[in-house]
Design an enzyme around this catalytic site. Structure first.
Site, PDB file in Angstrom:
ATOM      1  N   ASP A  47       0.840  -1.202   0.000  1.00  0.00           N
ATOM      2  CA  ASP A  47       0.000   0.000   0.000  1.00  0.00           C
ATOM      3  C   ASP A  47       0.874   1.251   0.000  1.00  0.00           C
ATOM      4  O   ASP A  47       0.365   2.372  -0.069  1.00  0.00           O
ATOM      5  CB  ASP A  47      -1.009  -0.014   1.156  1.00  0.00           C
ATOM      6  CG  ASP A  47      -0.361  -0.084   2.519  1.00  0.00           C
ATOM      7  OD1 ASP A  47       0.879  -0.195   2.595  1.00  0.00           O
ATOM      8  OD2 ASP A  47      -1.095  -0.039   3.525  1.00  0.00           O
ATOM      9  N   SER A  48       2.210   1.059   0.000  1.00  0.00           N
ATOM     10  CA  SER A  48       3.124   2.180  -0.255  1.00  0.00           C
ATOM     11  C   SER A  48       2.875   2.743  -1.653  1.00  0.00           C
ATOM     12  O   SER A  48       3.375   3.819  -1.978  1.00  0.00           O
ATOM     13  CB  SER A  48       4.578   1.731  -0.102  1.00  0.00           C
ATOM     14  OG  SER A  48       4.817   0.540  -0.831  1.00  0.00           O
ATOM     15  N   ASP A  86      -1.095  -6.065  -0.190  1.00  0.00           N
ATOM     16  CA  ASP A  86      -1.542  -5.431   1.064  1.00  0.00           C
ATOM     17  C   ASP A  86      -3.049  -5.223   1.073  1.00  0.00           C
ATOM     18  O   ASP A  86      -3.618  -4.701   0.101  1.00  0.00           O
ATOM     19  CB  ASP A  86      -0.895  -4.039   1.202  1.00  0.00           C
ATOM     20  CG  ASP A  86       0.339  -4.068   2.072  1.00  0.00           C
ATOM     21  OD1 ASP A  86       0.456  -4.946   2.946  1.00  0.00           O
ATOM     22  OD2 ASP A  86       1.212  -3.189   1.868  1.00  0.00           O
ATOM     23  N   LYS A 116      -1.456  -9.357   2.837  1.00  0.00           N
ATOM     24  CA  LYS A 116      -0.729  -8.905   4.033  1.00  0.00           C
ATOM     25  C   LYS A 116      -1.608  -7.913   4.778  1.00  0.00           C
ATOM     26  O   LYS A 116      -2.323  -7.132   4.146  1.00  0.00           O
ATOM     27  CB  LYS A 116       0.604  -8.253   3.650  1.00  0.00           C
ATOM     28  CG  LYS A 116       1.349  -7.607   4.826  1.00  0.00           C
ATOM     29  CD  LYS A 116       2.810  -7.347   4.528  1.00  0.00           C
ATOM     30  CE  LYS A 116       3.107  -6.026   3.866  1.00  0.00           C
ATOM     31  NZ  LYS A 116       2.664  -4.837   4.610  1.00  0.00           N
ATOM     32  N   GLU A 118      -1.709  -5.408   8.645  1.00  0.00           N
ATOM     33  CA  GLU A 118      -0.929  -4.863   9.755  1.00  0.00           C
ATOM     34  C   GLU A 118      -1.606  -5.144  11.088  1.00  0.00           C
ATOM     35  O   GLU A 118      -2.848  -5.090  11.177  1.00  0.00           O
ATOM     36  CB  GLU A 118      -0.763  -3.343   9.577  1.00  0.00           C
ATOM     37  CG  GLU A 118       0.027  -2.965   8.332  1.00  0.00           C
ATOM     38  CD  GLU A 118       0.201  -1.453   8.172  1.00  0.00           C
ATOM     39  OE1 GLU A 118      -0.209  -0.688   9.071  1.00  0.00           O
ATOM     40  OE2 GLU A 118       0.749  -1.054   7.130  1.00  0.00           O
ATOM     41  N   GLU A 185       9.013  -4.161  10.744  1.00  0.00           N
ATOM     42  CA  GLU A 185       9.461  -2.874  10.199  1.00  0.00           C
ATOM     43  C   GLU A 185      10.030  -1.979  11.287  1.00  0.00           C
ATOM     44  O   GLU A 185       9.393  -1.733  12.318  1.00  0.00           O
ATOM     45  CB  GLU A 185       8.286  -2.180   9.480  1.00  0.00           C
ATOM     46  CG  GLU A 185       8.687  -0.828   8.893  1.00  0.00           C
ATOM     47  CD  GLU A 185       7.738  -0.288   7.838  1.00  0.00           C
ATOM     48  OE1 GLU A 185       6.772  -0.981   7.455  1.00  0.00           O
ATOM     49  OE2 GLU A 185       7.984   0.857   7.389  1.00  0.00           O
TER      50      GLU A 185
HETATM   51  O1  KIV Z   1       3.549  -1.138   1.632  1.00  0.00           O
HETATM   52  C1  KIV Z   1       4.746  -1.485   1.705  1.00  0.00           C
HETATM   53  O2  KIV Z   1       5.578  -1.173   0.846  1.00  0.00           O
HETATM   54  C2  KIV Z   1       5.142  -2.287   2.855  1.00  0.00           C
HETATM   55  C3  KIV Z   1       6.608  -2.532   3.036  1.00  0.00           C
HETATM   56  C4  KIV Z   1       7.246  -1.340   3.624  1.00  0.00           C
HETATM   57  C5  KIV Z   1       6.862  -3.747   3.839  1.00  0.00           C
HETATM   58  O3  KIV Z   1       4.321  -2.692   3.614  1.00  0.00           O
END
Ligand code: KIV
Length: 267
Positions: A47-48, A86, A116, A118, A185
């Site tokens: 989600d980055s 994510d 994934k 959190e 992280e």
């Molecule tokens: O969204 C992302 O890029 C991440 C990484 C920093 C692990 O969750």
């Protein structure tokens, strides 16, 4: 010869044998194809994307539809890598039914291999529900960017004993809930070592030192696409901003003096 695809079993074997796991983010077909051919074990549709693709300050605004679009593009470039997507902010926190529905959409509409999310204890029920539907889940602990408004900064997490103990407990809880792996992280390297040695599932570190079972970086960071972003945990393998900017300037100059296209570049 048939390509040997990476699966959750491959990743588990890598932890057992001590072979480190490589993971990079990817958000589109072109980079996914290059990273897959290069042999990256896991591609994360992170989600980055909210930051590096959409230009938002945080990961919060990106939607489930937008994550699905990025994952569909990535999957078209992948033959071998294991692809994790994510769950974006708002698509799983309400309850485990919603978390499962969001995960099913990702798996059905993209063909990715895992999701994934959190968090620790607070998402354990959701992890159980998603895993029991046959969807592999990667956890994410330590600095969890979707909670930036709760923490107020992107500084190193779990430096104090209370937070470190909670992180250790949460790792055990999400392992027991069924996660096949966990991202750690921005936590102290020795804490990541202790966690890595205390669980059976592979740990993937970002700013968490060298003792994790694998490492992940955001592709824009390791390629140097934003030359101003330089936290100490990033190693830049290219200075792409400088290279791309130089190429763009050369192109502009060629066009301005009518040097491009040449006769050989014309029909
Ligand atoms: O969204 C992302 O890029 C991440 C990484 C920093 C692990 O969750």
């Amino acid at each position: 010869m048939a390509i040997k695809k990476i699966t959750t079993s491959t990743l588990q074997r890598m932890k057992t044998s001590g072979e480190k796991i490589s993971m990079l983010t990817a958000y589109d077909f072109s980079f996914a194809r290059i990273f897959d051919n290069a042999g990256v074990d896991i591609l994360l549709v992170g989600d980055s994307a909210s930051n590096v693709m959409a230009g938002n300050e945080t990961t919060l605004p990106i939607t489930l539809d937008q994550m699905i679009y990025h994952a569909q593009c990535v999957m078209k470039g992948v033959n071998r890598s294991f692809v994790v997507v994510d769950l974006p902010f708002g698509s799983y926190q309400s309850n485990s039914e919603i978390a499962l529905a969001s995960s099913i959409r990702i798996m059905k509409e993209t063909g990715a291999h895992a999701i994934k999310l959190e968090g620790g204890e607070e998402v354990a029920e959701s992890i159980k529900k998603i895993v029991s539907a046959g969807i592999p889940v990667m956890g994410h602990l330590g600095l969890t960017p979707q909670s930036i408004n709760k923490f107020g900064s992107y500084t190193v997490r779990a430096k104090e004993d209370v937070e470190a103990e909670k992180l250790k407990r949460d790792t055990k809880i999400i392992e027991e809930a069924g996660c096949f792996s966990v991202v750690l992280e921005k936590i102290p390297a020795l804490l990541a070592k202790e966690v890595t040695e205390s669980v059976h599932i592979p740990t993937i570190g970002i700013g968490a030192g060298k003792y994790c079972d694998g490492q992940v970086l955001v592709m824009h960071d390791m390629l140097g696409i934003n030359s101003e972003f330089k936290p100490r945990f990033i190693r830049k393998y290219l200075e792409l901003e400088t290279l791309i900017s130089g190429a763009a300037k050369e192109y502009i100059a060629d066009v301005k003096r009518n040097d491009f296209p040449s006769d050989g570049e014309s029909y």
